[in-house]
Design an enzyme around this catalytic site. Structure first.
Site, PDB file in Angstrom:
ATOM      1  N   CYS A 187      -0.346   3.014   5.888  1.00 19.86           N
ATOM      2  CA  CYS A 187       0.271   1.788   6.557  1.00 19.86           C
ATOM      3  C   CYS A 187       0.240   0.605   5.139  1.00 19.86           C
ATOM      4  O   CYS A 187      -0.144   0.967   4.078  1.00 19.86           O
ATOM      5  CB  CYS A 187      -0.499   1.356   7.676  1.00 19.86           C
ATOM      6  SG  CYS A 187      -2.319   1.005   7.116  1.00 19.86           S
TER       7      CYS A 187
ATOM      8  N   HIS B 240      -9.680   0.973  -2.715  1.00 19.84           N
ATOM      9  CA  HIS B 240      -8.040   1.100  -2.308  1.00 19.84           C
ATOM     10  C   HIS B 240      -7.254   0.423  -3.340  1.00 19.84           C
ATOM     11  O   HIS B 240      -7.014  -0.960  -3.044  1.00 19.84           O
ATOM     12  CB  HIS B 240      -7.939   0.702  -1.015  1.00 19.84           C
ATOM     13  CG  HIS B 240      -6.348   0.472  -0.557  1.00 19.84           C
ATOM     14  ND1 HIS B 240      -5.182   1.343  -0.940  1.00 19.84           N
ATOM     15  CD2 HIS B 240      -5.865  -0.383   0.430  1.00 19.84           C
ATOM     16  CE1 HIS B 240      -4.360   0.828  -0.528  1.00 19.84           C
ATOM     17  NE2 HIS B 240      -4.566   0.012   0.401  1.00 19.84           N
TER      18      HIS B 240
ATOM     19  N   CYS C  69       0.847  -1.244   0.022  1.00 20.84           N
ATOM     20  CA  CYS C  69       0.095  -0.015  -0.006  1.00 20.84           C
ATOM     21  C   CYS C  69       0.747   1.244  -0.043  1.00 20.84           C
ATOM     22  O   CYS C  69       0.355   2.491  -0.379  1.00 20.84           O
ATOM     23  CB  CYS C  69      -0.901   0.079   1.071  1.00 20.84           C
ATOM     24  SG  CYS C  69      -1.923  -1.419   1.229  1.00 20.84           S
TER      25      CYS C  69
END
Length: 392
Positions: A378, A348, A90
């Site tokens: 994160c 996402h 990510c």
């Protein structure tokens, strides 16, 4: 060291994985589309780009084979423009931006593109899992191979962040996204993308194809209520993470043009803001969600920043528990934290998200006539990236 300017940003709209408009779009045309558009928005000839660095959380299959180089070629940058694909899950997008920024700051190049791309639809459900787990390391650190939902449930339980608090946060995030859409903020970021999607008939099971123009994010649910969220079953037994308080699996791509700030001024280009730097942090893999706070604290110490210096905060919504933990740990004011909602509503696409945060936060600083922002993301394995942005 040279100042590094961000002179253009764009992204595709974010599509639902498997069911959305990008469910059979190869990563190359998706990434090439934003590379082409962001260069046009900057007003630059694509061939002046000296490197293209793309973040990708799952760099295999449709997003493999050094997609950065291949997307640069397909975008029309020319054979002389190299490309690099990186993976920090990510955090990949912000890391891509940091690599480009560092090369510019050190005088190694003047113009580069940083971006992120993810096709969860075509990759995540077809991963090569041959020898995926290495048992000696798994024995020492089992959390390395936990799902992200397992890590979120662990953090929620250990730090007493209850289901009701998570769901209440989601309702507010959905409202903020709806307000941003209504104000036309997200439309300013999005470059329409025509593609062909796969459609399954619910009654017959027949699969067909149709051409679509993706112009809006598919994920937001403006009618979300606490009652509706509370009715959802947890993904894991005795857990608190549900489909409603976790970020959605999604497809998409985003890119920024970064360049030497002096050169941008000489060319009279619009500067969205300056990329001042990035810092990292790592924690136990099973506590992935909590790594944002120490990454941001390290970033602020490095740049000599106080809490009151910051005008906008963007804390990753991997899960509601992620944002809630890090907001409480840092004590960021809610009125300037995630002001336009986040990934729980929007979705996402792993490699894309950091670039979306970078570009959208700079645009929001401009709307508010403010100057300093911090982004924290994160990432799998118990890590986090944090970036400091400034608008002059």
């Amino acid at each position: 060291m040279r100042d590094v300017a961000v002179v253009a940003y764009c992204r595709t709209a974010i599509a639902k994985a498997r069911r959305g408009a990008l469910n059979q779009t190869h990563g190359i045309p998706m990434a090439a589309h934003v590379i082409r558009e962001v260069t046009a928005r900057a007003g630059l000839d694509p061939q002046v780009v000296e490197d293209v660095v793309l973040g990708c959380g799952l760099p295999e299959g449709a997003t493999g084979h050094n997609i950065a180089r291949n997307a640069a070629l397909f975008s029309g940058c020319g054979t002389g423009v190299p490309g690099l694909t990186i993976n920090r899950y990510c955090g990949s997008g912000l890391n891509a931006a940091s690599i480009v920024a560092n090369r510019i700051a050190n005088g190694e190049m003047q113009v580069g593109i940083a971006g992120g791309v993810e096709s969860i639809s075509l990759v995540q459900f077809n991963l090569n899992l041959n020898h995926f787990v290495y048992e000696p390391l798994q024995h020492q650190f089992p959390g390395v191979w936990w799902t992200m939902i397992q890590t979120a449930d662990y953090v929620a339980d250990r730090y007493a962040i209850g289901r009701e608090a998570q769901d209440a946060y989601v309702v507010e995030s959905q409202k903020r996204v709806a307000a941003a859409i209504s104000a036309g903020k997200l439309a300013q970021e999005i470059t329409p993308f025509e593609t062909v999607m796969s459609v399954k008939d619910k009654e017959t099971g027949e699969i067909s194809e149709k051409t679509v123009l993706l112009t809006e994010d598919e994920g937001p649910r403006p009618g979300t209520t606490l009652e509706g969220l509370s009715s959802l079953e947890p993904v894991n037994a005795r857990g608190t993470v549900t489909a409603g308080n976790a970020s959605q699996l999604s497809d998409g791509a985003a890119a920024v043009v970064m360049m030497d700030a002096e050169l941008a001024a000489q060319k009279n280009l619009t500067v969205l803001g300056l990329f001042r730097g990035m810092q990292l942090a790592a924690v136990a893999p099973k506590e992935m969600s909590i790594a944002v706070a120490p990454a941001i604290q390290r970033l602020m110490k490095h740049h000599g920043l106080a809490m009151g210096d910051i005008d906008l905060w963007e804390l990753h919504e991997a899960f509601a528990v992620t944002t809630l933990f890090n907001q409480a740990e840092l004590d960021t004011p809610w009125e300037i934290t995630n002001v336009n909602g986040g990934a729980i509503a929007l979705g996402h696409p792993y490699g894309m998200s950091g670039i979306r945060y970078l570009g959208s936060t700079l645009m929001e600083l401009d709307r508010r006539n403010k100057h300093k922002a911090i982004i924290g993301v994160c990432t799998a394995g118990g890590m986090a990236t944090a970036a400091y942005l400034e608008r002059s």
